[in-house]
Design an enzyme around this catalytic site. Structure first.
Site, PDB file in Angstrom:
ATOM      1  N   GLY A 484     -42.277  19.178 -38.160  1.00  0.00           N
ATOM      2  CA  GLY A 484     -43.483  18.631 -38.773  1.00  0.00           C
ATOM      3  C   GLY A 484     -43.233  18.300 -40.232  1.00  0.00           C
ATOM      4  O   GLY A 484     -42.188  18.650 -40.801  1.00  0.00           O
ATOM      5  N   LYS A 490     -45.363  25.349 -41.312  1.00  0.00           N
ATOM      6  CA  LYS A 490     -44.432  25.728 -40.243  1.00  0.00           C
ATOM      7  C   LYS A 490     -43.815  27.101 -40.494  1.00  0.00           C
ATOM      8  O   LYS A 490     -43.712  27.940 -39.581  1.00  0.00           O
ATOM      9  CB  LYS A 490     -43.302  24.687 -40.147  1.00  0.00           C
ATOM     10  CG  LYS A 490     -43.763  23.280 -39.849  1.00  0.00           C
ATOM     11  CD  LYS A 490     -42.592  22.360 -39.615  1.00  0.00           C
ATOM     12  CE  LYS A 490     -41.686  22.272 -40.839  1.00  0.00           C
ATOM     13  NZ  LYS A 490     -42.370  21.708 -42.019  1.00  0.00           N
ATOM     14  N   HIS A1110      44.752  27.956  36.188  1.00  0.00           N
ATOM     15  CA  HIS A1110      44.782  28.752  37.410  1.00  0.00           C
ATOM     16  C   HIS A1110      43.501  29.545  37.632  1.00  0.00           C
ATOM     17  O   HIS A1110      43.306  30.114  38.697  1.00  0.00           O
ATOM     18  CB  HIS A1110      45.998  29.691  37.398  1.00  0.00           C
ATOM     19  CG  HIS A1110      45.866  30.851  36.463  1.00  0.00           C
ATOM     20  ND1 HIS A1110      46.226  30.788  35.130  1.00  0.00           N
ATOM     21  CD2 HIS A1110      45.422  32.117  36.659  1.00  0.00           C
ATOM     22  CE1 HIS A1110      46.019  31.962  34.562  1.00  0.00           C
ATOM     23  NE2 HIS A1110      45.520  32.785  35.471  1.00  0.00           N
ATOM     24  N   GLU A1131      48.522  23.975  31.213  1.00  0.00           N
ATOM     25  CA  GLU A1131      47.714  25.098  31.686  1.00  0.00           C
ATOM     26  C   GLU A1131      46.350  25.141  31.005  1.00  0.00           C
ATOM     27  O   GLU A1131      45.420  25.736  31.522  1.00  0.00           O
ATOM     28  CB  GLU A1131      48.486  26.405  31.443  1.00  0.00           C
ATOM     29  CG  GLU A1131      47.788  27.664  31.927  1.00  0.00           C
ATOM     30  CD  GLU A1131      47.645  27.718  33.450  1.00  0.00           C
ATOM     31  OE1 GLU A1131      46.878  28.562  33.940  1.00  0.00           O
ATOM     32  OE2 GLU A1131      48.301  26.904  34.146  1.00  0.00           O
ATOM     33  N   CYS A1193      42.405  36.730  32.151  1.00  0.00           N
ATOM     34  CA  CYS A1193      42.870  35.407  31.772  1.00  0.00           C
ATOM     35  C   CYS A1193      41.699  34.570  31.259  1.00  0.00           C
ATOM     36  O   CYS A1193      40.598  34.593  31.827  1.00  0.00           O
ATOM     37  CB  CYS A1193      43.523  34.705  32.961  1.00  0.00           C
ATOM     38  SG  CYS A1193      45.037  35.518  33.508  1.00  0.00           S
TER      39      CYS A1193
END
Length: 1763
Positions: A484, A490, A1110, A1131, A1193
């Site tokens: 204001g 105030k 074999h 073999e 074998c």
């Protein structure tokens, strides 16, 4: 202390003797001063950290105070100090004034001078102990910010820090024990600080620290009150009972005889037997005799649980007795009787034997005690002195605790909110404890000191509250702005509004000033004209005020630092309609937080229009403020017409709503409502609370149920509160809620099935469940009715609130109280009852306070118990159930009414449908409750009947045994049967193995039948067990079982498994195989059509099998399926099958070294034709020690790398079993298409590239050029002073014109030379020894990783992807996972590995970018980088990472030091291992990687395979790593013959295993060359530490005597051992005090055992820095990472601190220069700070994120160091 000083100064005779004693002592000290100073220099490293508290302090420096005590410019003289009020208060009993801090500092300064100078006048008036005590208390009484002015304060702090480092890692029990026995106040303070610090951080250290701290802060070592007073009190009570209460002692004798019952007791003792049953019978009879059977059974459990706690404290007594006798010194005592009487009196009062210093005081007081009268007078004097000493010890203890707490009040020590809250609680506890001592009449003379200690703690409490408030969410204040024109009123309206909002005066803040010390923190705050100054950022200030986050105000005064804004209402005024422009970026946040009131005064405005230029009259203002018009704007209205645009674009587009007009009263009410609404929060409702009970009924029954519950509460005197609805009110116990079915409720729900007014009558029968119709257990009902929340002490008593007594106990002794309290407590809480009983009896006037402290730390049982204790000081009523309530009365009050009714749930709760609604836990609880009640009724009779049965068994006839079994194993023999020791072992072992329970008679009968050849099932099984028991202890056999379910590989044991004998082991005396077939997962059986075994085949991969011709000729089957696609070459033959074994074996054309069972093979390996039973076969002749049989074998013969080189095809038969015929491997093309891509193609022709034999590739990958290492900006001009430079950059480098390709070729050439290594037999013997040694701490069958991605994530993603994929691994990752290109490569390799197929063993070659010595740069020497294929690395990580981790995790116990952290206490373990050796050798090796034998590396890989599982992944990884590595660079691929690539997976562990086996082989050969057969495990007779090529050997004298031959053998193996410093000469033993290992010098420093990093490595950190890749390394980098560079230099400073202050100062200058030139935000630490940080990190007190727990990389941030 004040009484002592007054006594000394005011009593002339005592003072004279006292001063004489002090003078004699000072004279003796002067005589020994020179010797002490001489020894102090040599013993400083081991000096006590608290040396500052003694006479001659090595830490003290010269003081400004003259020796004669005269004055200085700032400190008055000693004569003036003694005239001050502070000094007088210290020597008097006046407690009205406080001590002046400045005067206290001056007194302390003179005391410090008196301690260091004997000429000071204070030494003629007080002794050393009094001076030291005053100095310590001066430090404790001052606030922490004022302590810096006290002399010796810094020395005291340093001493406490040293004690902290010594004791920080100690357990809690050790620290508590040290507090009890230590006489050093500085040590006690440091220990208290450790305990309190860990209590504040109990989340990290454990909750027991916080509990112990709270308990110990409330305890004080008051031996007089705890022991002496109860002892004297018990004696007085006993004397009164025997004399006054019983004037005729002889009349008591019949009662005593009737109580003891001596005749019955004598008969029991006469029948006692010293056996287990005899003791049970005797003790049970005695318990029956005295009627204590039941209570004894109940007490045994508590005694057993406390037994182990007492054992743990057994060593404390020994240490105290030892300290007592070792601490005495000889004294000339004229009258030893009075001297010892005084010592005993001192112990009874203070609890301590007087030390040497106080013995002199005792001696001075007793010097004239030559008669009885003089002795009594002297004893009276001593009693007063001892009482003073006791009080002094209390004050010193409180001072130590206060100092510890005040020093913890530091943001760097207690940093988080939890630690601050715990520190606040501990400070309050200590404050309360000191306050209790101020009320003690004995301590009145110490009140000034105690008040100062309380003031210090008040400061700590205030500081903690501020720190908590800063971190806590606060309530959001309400802010209103009154806008204001000027003069409308105030400000006046704001003042009036503030009065309506709060009764307090409003706080005022002025934003024009930058500090707010005047802010008072009241509820309302007024800021007038808040926007008047443009220099103030008021918008942000308001936003900070109106916020839930704490707002710290800027204050100028020291005591206001940390002040928070705490107001609830903010009223501001402004003359501007728009305080903040809408275009401001803070406008939205500002207007969202404030409410604007437009204030106008119509009377003032009309007056100014009518009479301009005249003053406004007072009539324009009204007291009720009716002259004001208050218009409240809408939310976020920046002016009267508009609202802020949410998008922040057009702020004049949204119209404001019409305002709301208010008056001053309605405005105040609006602000209050806004505050409440703004601070409302939604909180999540808790889960089901166990203390909330909901009774669900219909709406019409709510009132009836409420009345029933209230009737139950009144009937049972219950503690629960009845509530209607889910909302709960405050209650000391549970809450019972009456609810309807639709209401939500977080608690336990019970359905009310019946409810009427007539049910009230059922309460008389105490059947609550029947009255309510709910299904509740008795435990739940007891919890509902009698649970007590927390611990409550009621000092005021209302008789109608007291519970009915269950027990009334008259307390005649402490045992009565403790025995009654046990009903209320849990097992842990019962041990605290004795302590509480002592407190109650010794100080009856403080019963409520003591019981309150005791109750806070005590756990009560869940049973409801009420006991009334009648004590000499009054009546105490204790009620407990979960928690406890206590009433302490000063007079006798007995509550009438009998025993409290126990609520029961009725007998129908488990009948019909009621049990269906109960959970199983409740049903079992009811069952156990019922069993407990049954046991409680029969426990006494059960014990008596058991003892009676044992007593009756005494007269049962017994059989006697003879010989050594008599009285030995009698309980295990049958009736009349005695066993020998061997028979007893057989019986036990038979029952255990066959899971039987045969008696002795049955076992002997079964053995007899089996020996006679009976054929029944039991006899046959027994003979089978007997045969297996007599077989060797290590016999087992691997068999392949083929059945309907497929093929299984099982281990069939041929003997029982027995423990390994660690003594003499002949298996180490000669080489032997492991006894199992190699590649057994890749071997299958070939059968004929009938399933008969013909021979074996070996899986080569992808369904291709190798065998001999074999075996497969004719119709042959494999795993039940006919084989196909058979191809032969002589073999040797191959075939295919759709049945694929889980693993595959690699094949190679070469000479075998092992037969299928691991035994060595001797052969020339020259194929020729031999005649066999199957015709002529072309093969090679070989000899082995393994006997073969028909059907073997096809089994494989292997080389040193585990590759199959031939297949078994025949033997010499029974006549020559060692002769073998082996068919060599011949390549047969069985591929349909390429199996896996690889760079090295065997089919391509060899080419010569710069002297290397290699294969040419289709693509060319060049060697990377340049370097990332640059000269630091701080050393552009002097970088040549550094001993290292970046490695040679190639042909363009002026330092060395050698090209990078030439460097790589020169580095690869040694790898192409064949290195044989140790002999075969020696190597495999040592391999067995190492496996046996590692088995002690490495587990067996460690599982391999089955997930490919899991194995991949175990790799280092900063390394190369290998030859098949460019870049690093992390370059091919997206969101932490591999991309498609990398994933495809991994999947292809993983698929092959899961089939057991070996992968291509290929590497891409690069050169390491690093610093090298200048001489090596000039020679063009750079180290190669072998980039391993990412697929191979993943497979190897899956196979062997678990084994590797198991080995590295136990580096403290084994020879392999991979994984060690040289910046941790692990280096102390190394030092101890080194010190224990007779001779120590530190060895390094030149060109280690290129001189490794493939056979040794294969043996190391087999060790890893030995400890892993037998999965195909492991087979693939082992076969891959055993194959020759292939180096790829510049478009060529080179297959090397020897060496170990530096990039091979697990290279550190494999290198270390190689190192161990090399040394073991060298020792074995050296000993056996001297005719010493090695039949033991070598690794158990010497110690070594190895990390790759670095090694330290700790040899015994025998090994050291042949050290030259050992190192000669190592050289013969192809290695190049050298000294650690690379100097020329023979390797000799070194000083164990300074051993170099891993570039660290392990030695003892003033800080302990440390591994000192090489000084040149530290210095070159400052010369070079990493940047962008470039050829111009002399130019500093364009950009510098300040974080990593700062961390690097910081760590370099920490390492330099371990070399001493002289070297550190040199490094510090380099660091400061680097900070200046490189622009780093770093402050280099001082020497003491760097030393403290390193020691903290070394001991684990202070963790750091960049710590690298492996020594294969440097622990500093940058990898500039040469490793």
């Amino acid at each position: 202390m004040s009484q002592t000083l007054s006594f000394v100064l005011k009593t002339h005779s005592v003072r004279k003797d006292f001063v004489h004693s002090v003078k004699v002592t000072l004279a003796r000290r002067r005589d020994l001063q020179y010797l002490y100073n001489k020894l102090a220099r040599t013993m400083r490293a081991e000096a006590c950290p608290s040396c500052s508290s003694y006479d001659v302090c090595p830490n003290c420096t010269s003081s400004d105070i003259p020796d004669n005590g005269s004055s200085t410019t700032s400190i008055p003289s000693w004569e003036d100090v003694t005239k001050t009020s502070t000094y007088s208060l210290l020597l008097s009993e006046d407690t009205s004034d406080e001590l002046c801090p400045d005067d206290l500092v001056n007194v302390a300064a003179h005391i410090r001078k008196a301690l260091s100078t004997q000429a000071h006048p204070a030494n003629t008036e007080m002794c050393k102990e009094q001076l030291t005590s005053l100095l310590v208390m001066a430090e404790a009484m001052l606030p922490q910010r004022s302590r810096a002015s006290i002399p010796l304060h810094q020395q005291h702090q340093a001493a406490r820090l040293e004690w902290r480092e010594k004791f920080f890692s100690k357990p809690l029990d050790f620290l508590l024990e040290r507090i009890g026995v230590s006489k050093d106040i500085l040590q006690i303070t440091a220990i208290w600080k450790i305990i309190l610090e860990k209590a504040c951080y109990c989340k990290s250290y454990g909750e027991q620290w916080f509990c112990a701290a709270k308990q110990k802060l409330r305890e004080m070592r008051t031996f007089e009150s705890d022991t002496l007073k109860p002892l004297v009190g018990a004696f007085i009570d006993g004397l009164r009972f025997m004399t006054v209460d019983n004037p005729n002692p002889m009349g008591f004798l019949p009662k005593l005889i009737g109580l003891v019952k001596p005749l019955n007791l004598a008969m029991i003792i006469d029948n006692h037997e010293n056996t287990l049953s005899g003791w049970v019978v005797t003790l049970t009879a005695i318990m029956e005799l005295y009627n204590i059977t039941e209570c004894t059974i109940d007490v045994i459990t508590s005694l057993v649980t406390g037994f182990y706690d007492k054992i743990s404290k057994a060593t404390k007594f020994f240490s105290q007795v030892k300290a007592l006798f070792t601490g005495f010194r000889s004294e000339d005592v004229a009258n030893s009787f009075w001297y010892m009487a005084a010592a005993i009196l001192c112990y009874l009062i203070t609890g301590l034997i007087p030390n040497n210093g106080r013995f002199s005081k005792i001696k001075a007081c007793l010097s004239g005690a030559t008669t009885l009268v003089s002795g009594i007078i002297a004893t009276q004097k001593l009693a007063a002195m001892f009482a003073t000493w006791n009080s002094e010890s209390i004050v010193n203890e409180l001072s130590a605790r206060t100092v510890a707490i005040s020093e913890l009040n530091n943001p760097t020590t207690t940093s988080d909110t939890d630690s601050v809250e715990r520190l606040l609680e501990l400070a309050k506890i200590l404050h309360e404890e000191i306050k209790v001592h101020t009320l003690n009449p004995i301590m009145q003379s110490y009140n000034p000191i105690l008040r100062n200690l309380m003031s210090t703690l008040d400061g700590v409490i205030t500081s903690c509250n501020k720190r908590k408030a800063i971190a806590r969410k606060r309530q959001v204040p309400v802010c209103y702005i009154l806008t204001g024109p000027p003069g409308c009123g105030k400000t006046t309206a704001a003042q009036a509004l503030a009065k309506k909002l709060s009764d307090q005066e409003p706080s005022v803040i002025n934003l024009d000033v930058d500090h707010h010390d005047t802010y008072t923190g009241n509820e309302v705050c007024i800021i007038d004209e808040f926007d008047s100054s443009d220099k103030v950022d008021y918008a942000n200030f308001v936003i900070g005020m109106v916020n839930s986050a704490p707002m710290v105000l800027n204050c100028d005064m020291l005591e206001n630092k940390g002040k928070l804004f705490t107001s609830k209402y903010i009223i501001m005024t402004s003359n501007s309609e728009t305080p903040v422009k809408p275009s401001s970026k803070r406008a939205g946040a500002f207007y969202r937080r404030v409410t604007i009131i437009d204030v106008t005064n119509p009377l003032v405005e009309s007056h100014k229009r009518a009479r301009p230029g005249t003053s406004v009259p007072r009539s324009c203002y009204k007291k009720n403020f009716s002259h004001l018009s208050l218009a409240k704007r809408g939310a976020e209205c920046w002016c009267k017409e508009y609202v802020l645009d949410p998008k922040g674009l057009q702020h004049q587009t949204i119209k404001a709503p019409p305002p709301t007009f208010l008056n001053i009263d309605s405005l105040a009410q609006t602000m209050k409502q806004d505050f409440v609404l703004k601070n409302m929060a939604f909180e999540a409702e808790d889960g089901c609370s166990e203390h909330r009970y909901g009774f669900i009924c219909q709406q019409s029954e709510v009132e009836t149920v409420r009345r029933l519950l209230n009737a139950i509460r009144a009937r049972l005197n219950a503690t629960f509160t009845v509530c209607v609805g889910p909302e709960a009110s405050h209650s000391i116990g549970c809450t019972a809620h009456v609810l309807t079915p639709d209401e939500p409720f977080n608690g336990r729900r019970f359905i009310v099935s019946r409810c009427n007014e007539a049910s009230l009558a059922a309460l008389e029968g105490n059947c609550v469940q029947s009255a309510l119709g709910v299904c509740m257990s008795n435990k739940d009902l007891t919890h509902l009715c009698h649970f007590i929340r927390g611990k409550i002490v009621n000092d005021s008593v209302r008789l109608d609130e007291l519970p009915a007594n269950q027990h009334v106990v008259t307390v005649n002794s402490v045992f009565d109280l403790a025995w009654a309290l046990r009903r209320h407590l849990t097992l842990t809480g019962q041990f605290q009852a004795i302590r509480a009983a002592y407190d109650v009896l010794t100080v009856p006037d403080k019963v409520p306070a003591m019981l309150r402290h005791w109750m806070d730390e005590t756990s009560f049982s869940d049973e409801h118990v009420v006991t009334q204790f009648v004590t000499p000081g009054g009546v105490v009523i204790l009620e407990s159930c979960g928690g406890a309530r206590i009433w302490a009365l000063g007079h006798n009050v007995i509550r009438a009414g009998g025993v409290t009714a126990t609520p029961t749930g009725g007998c129908v709760r488990l009948v019909g449908l009621s049990a269906q609604t109960l959970p199983w836990s409740e049903i079992f609880r009811e069952l156990f409750t019922l069993l407990g009640r049954i046991w409680s009724s029969i426990k006494v009779s059960t014990l008596v009947l058991t003892a009676l049965g044992m007593y009756a068994s005494r007269f049962r006839p017994k059989s006697e045994a003879k010989g050594k079994t008599k009285s030995k194993i009698g309980p295990y023999r049958g009736r009349g049967v005695a066993l020998t020791d061997d028979e007893y072992d057989e019986w036990r072992e038979h029952n255990a193995n066959r899971k039987l329970d045969l008696s002795v008679e049955d076992f002997l009968m079964l053995r007899h039948r089996a020996a006679l050849g009976a054929d029944d099932a039991d006899a046959v099984k027994f003979r089978s067990w007997w045969n297996s028991r007599t077989r060797p202890g290590d016999g087992f056999e691997d068999v392949t079982v083929i059945g309907k379910g497929g093929v299984k590989h099982e281990k069939i044991r041929t003997s029982t498994l027995r423990a390994v004998d660690r003594g003499y082991d002949v298996s180490f005396a000669e080489e032997s195989g492991p006894g199992t077939k190699f590649h057994k997962n890749a071997i299958g059986s070939v059968t004929d059509v009938c399933g008969e075994h013909k021979g074996y085949c070996v899986h080569m991969g992808h369904g291709v099998y190798a065998s001999v011709a074999h075996v497969v000729k004719g119709d042959s089957y494999f795993l039940g399926e006919r084989i196909f696609d058979v191809k032969t070459n002589g073999e040797f033959c191959c075939f295919r099958s759709t049945k694929i074994l889980p693993s595959a074996a690699p094949f190679f054309s070469g000479k075998p070294t092992r037969d299928p069972w691991g035994s060595p093979v001797a052969t020339e390996w020259k194929p020729k034709a031999y005649t066999t039973t199957s015709g002529k076969i072309v093969g090679c002749f070989a000899t082995t020690s393994t006997e073969t049989h028909p059907g073997d074998c096809g089994l494989p013969y292997i080389d040193d790398n585990g590759r199959v080189t031939g297949l078994h095809t025949g033997s010499g038969g029974p006549k020559t079993p060692s002769a073998k015929l082996v068919v060599p491997y011949i390549h047969i093309d069985m591929k349909n298409k390429s199996v896996t891509p690889q760079k090295y193609d065997e089919t391509k022709p060899n080419i010569s590239y710069k002297g290397l034999v290699c294969k040419q590739l289709d693509e060319i990958r060049i060697i990377p050029k340049g370097t990332r290492l640059h000269v630091s900006p701080a050393h552009v001009d002097d970088f040549e002073e550094c001993s290292h430079q970046p490695a040679s950059l190639g042909s363009g480098d002026p330092r060395c014109p050698k090209s990078l390709t030439a460097i790589v070729v020169d580095s690869l050439k040694p790898y192409c030379d064949r290195v044989e290594g140790p002999p075969h037999d020696v190597l495999h013997r040592v391999q067995k020894m190492l496996i046996d040694h590692l088995s002690g701490f490495v587990p067996m069958n460690i599982s391999s990783e089955t997930s490919m991605l899991s194995a991949f994530h175990k790799l280092n993603h900063d390394t190369s992807c290998g030859p098949y994929l460019g870049g690093r691994k992390k370059d091919h990752m997206v969101n932490g996972e591999p991309d498609k290109q990398l994933l495809d490569l991994l999947s292809s390799k993983w698929k092959l590995a899961t089939q057991g197929i070996a992968l291509p063993h290929e590497y891409t070659i690069g050169l390491k970018d690093e610093l090298r010595p200048i001489e090596k740069v000039q020679e063009g020497k750079r180290r190669m980088i072998w980039g391993c294929d990412v697929g191979v690395a993943t497979v190897c990580a899956a196979a062997f990472k678990g084994v590797s981790d198991a080995i590295t995790a136990n580096h403290q116990y084994g020879p392999i030091q991979v994984g060690i952290n040289m910046d941790s206490p692990s280096v102390e373990v190394l030092y101890q291992r080194i010190k224990s050796a007779a001779k120590v050798f530190a060895v390094d090796y030149s060109k280690w990687d290129s001189t490794q034998s493939p056979r040794v590396s294969a043996a190391s890989i087999d060790i890893l395979r030995y400890f892993s599982d037998r999965s195909p992944i492991v087979d693939s990884a082992a076969n891959t790593l055993k194959s020759p590595p292939i180096a790829i660079f510049n478009g060529v691929a080179v297959k090397v013959a020897s060496g170990l690539p530096s990039g091979m997976p697990l290279t550190s562990v494999i290198n270390s295993l190689n190192h161990c086996m090399y040394v073991g082989c060298a020792i074995l050969q050296s000993l056996e060359a001297r005719q010493i057969p090695v039949t033991w495990n070598l690794f158990s007779s010497f110690d070594m530490m190895t990390y790759g090529d670095d090694g330290v050997y700790m040899f015994p004298t025998m090994f050291a005597s042949v050290s030259d031959q050992i190192f000669g053998n190592l050289s013969a193996y192809g290695l190049k051992p050298t000294r650690v410093d690379k100097s020329v000469g023979a390797i000799e033993s070194i000083d164990p005090e300074s051993v170099v290992f891993l570039k660290r010098t392990i030695t003892r420093t003033p800080n302990g055992i440390r591994g000192l990093l090489d000084r040149s490595s530290i210095i070159r950190q400052f010369f070079y820095i990493k940047g962008e890749n470039s050829d111009d390394w002399k130019t500093p980098p364009k950009t510098i990472d300040p974080t990593s560079r700062g961390q690097q230099l910081w760590n370099a400073c920490l390492y330099a601190s371990q070399h001493g202050v002289e070297f550190y100062n040199k490094v510090l200058k380099l660091a400061m220069r680097a900070v200046e030139y490189e622009g780093l935000h770093l402050k280099p630490p001082s020497y003491s700070s760097a030393l403290e940080h390193y020691n903290s990190q070394f001991n684990g007190v202070e963790a750091r994120s960049d710590q690298i727990n492996m020594s294969d990389v440097t622990a500093l941030h940058c990898d500039v160091f040469e490793v």
